[in-house]
Scaffold this motif. Sequence first.
Motif, PDB file in Angstrom:
ATOM      1  N   PHE B  63      57.434  42.232  30.375  1.00 29.06           N
ATOM      2  CA  PHE B  63      56.793  42.610  31.642  1.00 29.06           C
ATOM      3  C   PHE B  63      57.038  44.065  32.024  1.00 29.06           C
ATOM      4  CE2 PHE B  63      56.761  43.021  36.299  1.00 29.06           C
ATOM      5  CZ  PHE B  63      55.432  42.712  36.520  1.00 29.06           C
ATOM      6  N   ASP B  64      58.272  44.529  31.866  1.00 25.09           N
ATOM      7  CA  ASP B  64      58.587  45.882  32.332  1.00 25.09           C
ATOM      8  C   ASP B  64      57.701  46.975  31.722  1.00 25.09           C
ATOM      9  OD1 ASP B  64      60.399  44.946  34.083  1.00 25.09           O
ATOM     10  OD2 ASP B  64      62.202  45.434  32.903  1.00 25.09           O
ATOM     11  N   LEU B  66      54.694  46.823  31.014  1.00 30.34           N
ATOM     12  CA  LEU B  66      53.302  46.719  31.481  1.00 30.34           C
ATOM     13  C   LEU B  66      53.079  47.590  32.707  1.00 30.34           C
ATOM     14  CD1 LEU B  66      52.651  42.854  31.317  1.00 30.34           C
ATOM     15  CD2 LEU B  66      51.875  44.587  29.698  1.00 30.34           C
ATOM     16  N   GLU B  67      51.963  48.287  32.679  1.00 29.85           N
ATOM     17  CA  GLU B  67      51.593  49.045  33.878  1.00 29.85           C
ATOM     18  C   GLU B  67      50.947  48.088  34.873  1.00 29.85           C
ATOM     19  OE1 GLU B  67      49.216  52.482  33.312  1.00 29.85           O
ATOM     20  OE2 GLU B  67      50.580  53.321  31.810  1.00 29.85           O
ATOM     21  N   THR B  68      51.139  48.390  36.118  1.00 30.46           N
ATOM     22  CA  THR B  68      50.499  47.543  37.136  1.00 30.46           C
ATOM     23  C   THR B  68      48.990  47.756  37.058  1.00 30.46           C
ATOM     24  OG1 THR B  68      52.419  47.922  38.518  1.00 30.46           O
ATOM     25  CG2 THR B  68      50.502  46.935  39.583  1.00 30.46           C
ATOM     26  N   PRO B  69      48.252  46.674  36.880  1.00 29.50           N
ATOM     27  CA  PRO B  69      46.795  46.831  36.797  1.00 29.50           C
ATOM     28  C   PRO B  69      46.216  47.389  38.093  1.00 29.50           C
ATOM     29  CG  PRO B  69      47.471  44.595  36.211  1.00 29.50           C
ATOM     30  CD  PRO B  69      48.649  45.262  36.810  1.00 29.50           C
ATOM     31  N   PHE B  71      43.998  46.926  40.899  1.00 32.65           N
ATOM     32  CA  PHE B  71      43.249  45.851  41.571  1.00 32.65           C
ATOM     33  C   PHE B  71      42.253  46.468  42.549  1.00 32.65           C
ATOM     34  CE2 PHE B  71      47.502  43.954  40.713  1.00 32.65           C
ATOM     35  CZ  PHE B  71      47.092  43.090  39.732  1.00 32.65           C
ATOM     36  N   GLU B  72      41.087  45.892  42.575  1.00 33.47           N
ATOM     37  CA  GLU B  72      40.046  46.404  43.470  1.00 33.47           C
ATOM     38  C   GLU B  72      39.470  45.277  44.313  1.00 33.47           C
ATOM     39  OE1 GLU B  72      37.106  48.465  41.246  1.00 33.47           O
ATOM     40  OE2 GLU B  72      38.478  50.068  40.659  1.00 33.47           O
ATOM     41  N   VAL B  73      39.420  45.558  45.566  1.00 33.82           N
ATOM     42  CA  VAL B  73      38.771  44.603  46.471  1.00 33.82           C
ATOM     43  C   VAL B  73      37.751  45.403  47.270  1.00 33.82           C
ATOM     44  CG1 VAL B  73      39.083  42.997  48.382  1.00 33.82           C
ATOM     45  CG2 VAL B  73      40.834  43.182  46.624  1.00 33.82           C
ATOM     46  N   TYR B  75      34.556  45.829  49.883  1.00 34.38           N
ATOM     47  CA  TYR B  75      34.078  45.157  51.087  1.00 34.38           C
ATOM     48  C   TYR B  75      32.869  44.282  50.783  1.00 34.38           C
ATOM     49  CZ  TYR B  75      37.091  47.005  54.697  1.00 34.38           C
ATOM     50  OH  TYR B  75      38.171  47.252  55.491  1.00 34.38           O
ATOM     51  N   ASP B  77      32.069  42.712  48.047  1.00 37.61           N
ATOM     52  CA  ASP B  77      32.395  41.463  47.359  1.00 37.61           C
ATOM     53  C   ASP B  77      33.280  40.556  48.200  1.00 37.61           C
ATOM     54  OD1 ASP B  77      30.993  42.296  45.210  1.00 37.61           O
ATOM     55  OD2 ASP B  77      32.726  43.155  44.169  1.00 37.61           O
ATOM     56  N   ALA B  78      34.205  41.170  48.859  1.00 37.96           N
ATOM     57  CA  ALA B  78      35.229  40.353  49.508  1.00 37.96           C
ATOM     58  C   ALA B  78      34.806  39.770  50.847  1.00 37.96           C
ATOM     59  CB  ALA B  78      36.492  41.170  49.697  1.00 37.96           C
ATOM     60  N   VAL B  79      34.050  40.560  51.603  1.00 38.86           N
ATOM     61  CA  VAL B  79      33.686  40.056  52.923  1.00 38.86           C
ATOM     62  C   VAL B  79      32.453  39.159  52.780  1.00 38.86           C
ATOM     63  CG1 VAL B  79      33.214  40.643  55.326  1.00 38.86           C
ATOM     64  CG2 VAL B  79      34.605  42.152  53.927  1.00 38.86           C
ATOM     65  N   VAL B  80      32.688  38.010  52.212  1.00 41.51           N
ATOM     66  CA  VAL B  80      31.633  37.005  52.096  1.00 41.51           C
ATOM     67  C   VAL B  80      32.014  35.869  53.023  1.00 41.51           C
ATOM     68  CG1 VAL B  80      30.417  35.430  50.555  1.00 41.51           C
ATOM     69  CG2 VAL B  80      31.212  37.646  49.701  1.00 41.51           C
TER      70      VAL B  80
END
Lengths: 192, 239
Positions: B63-64, B66-69, B71-73, B75, B77-80
């Motif tokens: 795990f160490d 690995l780079e942190t992916p 993440f995209e959220v 508006y 897509d998310a505000v459904v």
Amino acid sequence: MLKELTDEKLVELAVSKDPDAFGEIMKRWERKIFALCFGMLGREDDARDAAQETFIAAFRNISNFRGEAKVSSWLHRIAVNQCLTTKRRAKTRSEEFLDDDGGESERVFVTPAHRSPANTTEATERLIIVRQAVSSLPVDLRQVIVMKEFEEMTFQEISETLELPLSTVKSRVYTALRQLRMKLERLPMEIG
Amino acid sequence: MKNANISECKFSADMVSYMYGELSESEGSALELHLVDCAECVDEFAAVSSARYEVYDWKHIEFDPLETPRFEVSYDDAVVPSWSDKLRAVFAQSWAVPAFSFAALAIVSVLVIGLAWMRSGDEEIIAENPPSQTVAVPAKDVVKDEPESLPTVGPRIEVTDQKPIVATAAKTKASLPKPHVAPKIREVPATTAVSVKGLDPKQATAKNEVKAAPTLNAFDDEEDTSLRLAELFEDLGTR
């Protein structure tokens, strides 16, 4: 300015359509949530997807966040549920795979990428065993051990996040490690 | 046995805290003193520590690095909003509750009126067209008419004792309670009709239908005649 705000304040801003507020929440928690998902699922791609889904679910339901719980508790709860969903889907896929494969043993399916131990090192095999042992722990025990080891949270932080007494958290970590020890002694014989 | 003992040990709760360095200095010293005297706790501590080390090792190796992916959220897509949110938003409008109440009332009224209209319509239809009664034709009557209704043209009369005869008209057929047995008319060969002298074949056939049975006694009559001739010869001989 956003960096100085608490998680709860950021959620309030996010609810009032501040586009940067939720971004700050993600920035604060993405590594820990990714670590939690990695520890729970044991695979990088699954962990990445689960973490992504966690943040999307959190953002969609941010208006339902009442502020009674901590943001960390709320995010962890969503993440654990997401991991369980991912695991269920993977299990369904594996059952379909086994059906197609004429009932190949589960042991072989669990590590499909490592079917030839001859070309893997002893350390890699050991990691597979550990991953499997952690994965086979009950969810409540797995969650605390992953939070402790992967997220590097203190017992107090885990206690606050899960809203459990400190003694319960310690007891769970202790039980998890004992069960892990027993599984690690047994698994090499089962796998080998 | 060992596990049972360890769970009873008052230091077992502190063991994990000590392992993760979360005990205060005084608590840590107390545990260390205990470990010097308690071999079972030492074994247990070693076992739990090794398990912890395995997890730590796994994390460190896999795990160490690995780079942190990212993440995209978004508006979009998310505000459904969910359907419940949409419903709640509609009902939040000031006009929504009276409007939906009126609509519900209107629908119910239409349904009630429609139901009442359908019922009255049914009653009118029944009054105009009383339900027809099916009268079963008595089997004997049908049988009586049968010789006239049978086809009069044709080389053969295909009527046997066992074959059921159904009423000629379709309506009668439907109303008959069960099939009737044909009148006892014996089968007559086609040639019989032709052999009747002085009669048109049609007439002969018709005759066969009605009086077929007596013609078959002709053979018996001949036999009788021959017998009578024999008697005559005998009489002549005696004379």
